[in-house]
Design a protein around this motif. Structure first.
Motif, PDB file in Angstrom:
ATOM      1  N   THR A 180     -48.336 -31.902  25.132  1.00 57.35           N
ATOM      2  CA  THR A 180     -48.634 -30.320  24.633  1.00 57.35           C
ATOM      3  C   THR A 180     -49.720 -29.491  24.823  1.00 57.35           C
ATOM      4  OG1 THR A 180     -47.665 -31.296  22.580  1.00 57.35           O
ATOM      5  CG2 THR A 180     -48.436 -28.946  22.182  1.00 57.35           C
ATOM      6  N   ASN A 181     -50.559 -30.175  24.709  1.00 60.67           N
ATOM      7  CA  ASN A 181     -52.466 -29.302  25.071  1.00 60.67           C
ATOM      8  C   ASN A 181     -51.998 -29.003  26.265  1.00 60.67           C
ATOM      9  OD1 ASN A 181     -54.343 -29.479  22.337  1.00 60.67           O
ATOM     10  ND2 ASN A 181     -52.983 -31.182  22.237  1.00 60.67           N
ATOM     11  N   LEU A 182     -51.953 -30.113  27.182  1.00 55.77           N
ATOM     12  CA  LEU A 182     -52.225 -30.004  28.914  1.00 55.77           C
ATOM     13  C   LEU A 182     -51.168 -28.561  29.220  1.00 55.77           C
ATOM     14  CD1 LEU A 182     -52.688 -30.825  31.666  1.00 55.77           C
ATOM     15  CD2 LEU A 182     -50.794 -32.103  31.619  1.00 55.77           C
ATOM     16  N   ALA A 183     -49.714 -28.481  28.317  1.00 57.31           N
ATOM     17  CA  ALA A 183     -48.754 -27.411  28.748  1.00 57.31           C
ATOM     18  C   ALA A 183     -49.818 -26.182  28.194  1.00 57.31           C
ATOM     19  CB  ALA A 183     -47.126 -27.682  27.950  1.00 57.31           C
ATOM     20  N   ALA A 184     -49.841 -26.002  27.089  1.00 59.08           N
ATOM     21  CA  ALA A 184     -50.846 -24.783  27.098  1.00 59.08           C
ATOM     22  C   ALA A 184     -51.487 -24.180  27.404  1.00 59.08           C
ATOM     23  CB  ALA A 184     -51.217 -24.858  26.206  1.00 59.08           C
ATOM     24  N   ALA A 185     -53.015 -25.208  28.234  1.00 55.59           N
ATOM     25  CA  ALA A 185     -53.744 -25.294  28.742  1.00 55.59           C
ATOM     26  C   ALA A 185     -53.550 -24.583  30.253  1.00 55.59           C
ATOM     27  CB  ALA A 185     -54.822 -26.419  28.928  1.00 55.59           C
ATOM     28  N   VAL A 186     -52.716 -25.749  30.248  1.00 55.02           N
ATOM     29  CA  VAL A 186     -52.293 -24.763  32.385  1.00 55.02           C
ATOM     30  C   VAL A 186     -51.718 -23.558  32.427  1.00 55.02           C
ATOM     31  CG1 VAL A 186     -52.784 -27.482  32.994  1.00 55.02           C
ATOM     32  CG2 VAL A 186     -50.445 -26.275  32.377  1.00 55.02           C
ATOM     33  N   SER A 187     -50.913 -23.144  31.461  1.00 53.07           N
ATOM     34  CA  SER A 187     -50.764 -21.959  31.143  1.00 53.07           C
ATOM     35  C   SER A 187     -51.170 -21.072  30.852  1.00 53.07           C
ATOM     36  CB  SER A 187     -49.570 -22.322  29.982  1.00 53.07           C
ATOM     37  OG  SER A 187     -48.129 -22.632  29.929  1.00 53.07           O
ATOM     38  N   ARG A 400     -47.081 -16.086  28.342  1.00 59.47           N
ATOM     39  CA  ARG A 400     -47.505 -17.257  29.186  1.00 59.47           C
ATOM     40  C   ARG A 400     -46.785 -18.252  28.158  1.00 59.47           C
ATOM     41  NH1 ARG A 400     -51.148 -17.744  33.156  1.00 59.47           N
ATOM     42  NH2 ARG A 400     -50.652 -16.214  34.232  1.00 59.47           N
ATOM     43  N   ASN A 401     -46.734 -18.817  26.632  1.00 64.79           N
ATOM     44  CA  ASN A 401     -45.680 -19.220  26.197  1.00 64.79           C
ATOM     45  C   ASN A 401     -44.561 -19.431  26.592  1.00 64.79           C
ATOM     46  OD1 ASN A 401     -45.055 -17.182  24.623  1.00 64.79           O
ATOM     47  ND2 ASN A 401     -45.217 -17.783  22.895  1.00 64.79           N
ATOM     48  N   MET A 402     -44.351 -18.932  26.840  1.00 65.82           N
ATOM     49  CA  MET A 402     -42.550 -18.870  27.632  1.00 65.82           C
ATOM     50  C   MET A 402     -43.016 -19.958  28.907  1.00 65.82           C
ATOM     51  SD  MET A 402     -39.133 -17.796  27.342  1.00 65.82           S
ATOM     52  CE  MET A 402     -37.598 -17.544  29.029  1.00 65.82           C
ATOM     53  N   LEU A 403     -43.707 -19.774  29.674  1.00 63.34           N
ATOM     54  CA  LEU A 403     -44.019 -20.175  30.927  1.00 63.34           C
ATOM     55  C   LEU A 403     -44.690 -21.539  30.159  1.00 63.34           C
ATOM     56  CD1 LEU A 403     -44.997 -21.879  33.675  1.00 63.34           C
ATOM     57  CD2 LEU A 403     -46.786 -20.647  33.878  1.00 63.34           C
ATOM     58  N   SER A 404     -45.412 -21.563  28.825  1.00 67.73           N
ATOM     59  CA  SER A 404     -45.553 -23.386  28.381  1.00 67.73           C
ATOM     60  C   SER A 404     -44.297 -24.200  27.867  1.00 67.73           C
ATOM     61  CB  SER A 404     -46.504 -23.560  27.564  1.00 67.73           C
ATOM     62  OG  SER A 404     -46.104 -22.781  26.890  1.00 67.73           O
TER      63      SER A 404
END
Length: 510
Positions: A180-187, A400-404
């Motif tokens: 969850t943290n990784l997806a938010a960070a890379v996005s 960007r949260n659509m991407l994450s």
């Protein structure tokens, strides 16, 4: 060497681009299928990074350039890594405070033979949410549910699928989760913006899954129900902790942190402090050395019950280092592939053929699935597609949260279906059921990316750059914009305005 004498840089051809991936898959399969005695992903990743560097060198890149690419990707994940360090503290504090033991104890009272599957799925989700780890949930209450399911005469594949669904749902929604943290960070978006976006696809599929599990449970033969597994686990917990419903309050703190969108590190720090205070005042744990030891190395207790011991002896900052090491290597590998042009060579042509939100979401989902299957790790299923498609999401005026959200819909949830990935191998070892057997019954994991793709093609469940959200019924309303890099947000906003002027994007309701 001067700038004028540098070698020209070129994109690798398809054969060159796929070599690091083939090396990774080969080494991973040697560990999982062969008799090497080594089954982790760390060393295959390290070797594959070296291979990617060689390919990059052949294509004209200097090592310093490739290293810069790796460091760029690592820098994007540093906050997630810091949070992972503190997640170990949180798990330990919630165990020694009695919060997780109380959660399991009272949750097991909810189990009935008829509702075993849906309630079990909810319980696994709660534990996954509280711990921020699907692995912890399956290795603890998941094992207990396997035993209970056996007493009910339920097919182990169905029980395992239910456990996987609940555990991964909780993992996805937990602000403590590494993915969850990784997806938010890379996005490049906020942690709680990401969690909010996941509700739009994961919550409906969870409801569908619960309905399907209820139907399966009601139609099963329950004459052989054996409640002793749950009772023995409850007795072991009660004998070693002072239990009270008040111990569930630290869970409320975590939920409030999500709702109030408190920064991840701050929310976890507050939750750890809450857990420590509860450990002191409810469990009588006042020795500072014992508290620091549990937070650092993990909580330890001997209950005499094998399942309870597996459940309660965990946590601590040290426990997170295996995952942190893997993330560092996985993200560096993805950064090397990206900088060397391997990712662009394999998928760059596809990106320029995407002209709708539905096509973009489907391509991102399939790329995540490809990375899961070929690079053998969910961190790469999230980390590799992110830089490839981020500018395309900006081009279409999306948040960007659509991407994450899209990265997790497939990258996290489908990684567990392959027996050669880290997730699949771990769950197969813990649950004793082959991924190909349980995955058809892991309804949340199975249906989530399908639901995400269908709704995107229908123009539904879409988060726009200005904070607008198009819901399942096609109504667009304004909300707070999701976090994004400033330059990317400006680009996305300009593109969104142009799309609305051309009638290609919905206008929010007044």
């Amino acid at each position: 060497m001067s700038e004028t004498t540098k070698r020209p840089v070129r994109l690798p051809n398809v054969v060159e681009a796929i070599i690091p991936i083939v090396v990774m898959m080969g080494l991973m399969l040697m560990g999982f299928v062969g008799d090497t005695g080594y089954t982790d992903a760390h060393m295959p990743l390290a070797v594959s990074i070296c291979v990617a560097c060689i390919i990059g060198s052949l294509c004209g890149h200097s090592f310093s350039d490739i290293l810069a690419g790796m460091l760029d990707r690592l820098n994007a994940t540093l906050e997630a890594i810091l949070i992972l360090c503190t997640v170990g503290l949180l798990v330990a504090s919630f165990i020694m405070s009695g919060t997780i033991p109380a959660l399991i104890y009272y949750g097991l009272d909810l189990l009935t033979p008829q509702l075993f599957l849906p309630v079990g799925c909810i319980m696994c989700a709660i534990v996954g949410l509280a711990c921020g780890s699907s692995w912890t949930a399956t290795a603890t209450v998941g094992i207990a549910f396997l035993g209970i399911g056996a007493g009910l005469g339920i097919n182990p594949a169905i029980t395992a699928g239910m456990i996987i669904s609940g555990a991964y749902l909780g993992d996805k929604f937990s602000p403590l989760s590494d993915t969850t943290n990784l997806a938010a960070a890379v996005s490049g978006t906020g942690l709680f913006d990401h969690v909010t976006a996941m509700v739009s696809t994961t919550a409906p599929t969870f409801v569908i899954a619960l309905i399907l599990y209820t139907i399966l449970g009601m139609s099963g033969n329950i004459s052989g129900y054996d409640a002793s597994v749950a009772k023995d686990l409850q007795a072991a917990i009660a004998a070693n902790f002072n239990l009270s419903p008040l111990l569930l309050l630290p869970i409320v703190v975590v939920i409030l942190a999500c709702v109030m969108k408190v920064p991840g590190l701050v929310g976890i720090a507050i939750s750890v402090l809450c857990g420590v205070l509860f450990a002191m005042f409810t469990q009588g744990m006042t020795n500072i050395g014992d508290i620091f030891g549990a937070l650092h190395y993990g909580f330890s207790v001997e209950t005499g019950n094998e399942i309870a011991d597996k459940l309660l002896n965990r946590g601590g900052m040290d426990h997170q280092m295996w995952t942190i090491n893997l993330i560092l290597l996985a993200v560096a590998y993805g950064g090397a592939l990206e900088r060397c042009g391997c990712v662009e060579s394999l998928f760059g042509g596809l990106k320029h053929k995407l002209h709708s939100v539905g096509q973009l979401v489907l391509a991102t989902l399939l790329t995540s699935l490809f990375c899961d299957a070929t690079m053998c790790d969910q961190f790469l299923g999230i980390g590799v597609p992110a830089p490839l498609y981020s500018d395309k999401f900006d081009e279409m005026g999306l948040a960007r949260n659509m991407l994450s959200r899209t990265l997790e819909d497939a990258g996290t949830l489908w990684a567990v279906m392959f027996p050669w990935t880290g997730c699949g191998a771990y769950q197969m070892g813990v649950l004793g059921v082959h991924p190909f057997a349980y995955f058809p019954y892991a309804f949340v994991n199975l249906l989530n990316p399908i639901y995400a793709a269908i709704t995107a093609f229908l123009g539904r469940n879409i988060f726009w750059a200005d904070g607008a959200y198009t819901n399942l019924f096609g109504k667009t309303t304004m909300h707070k914009p999701a976090g994004a890099p400033e330059e990317a947000h400006e680009i996305a906003m300009k593109n969104l305005e142009a799309l609305r002027a051309a009638g290609k994007a919905p206008v929010p309701a007044k």
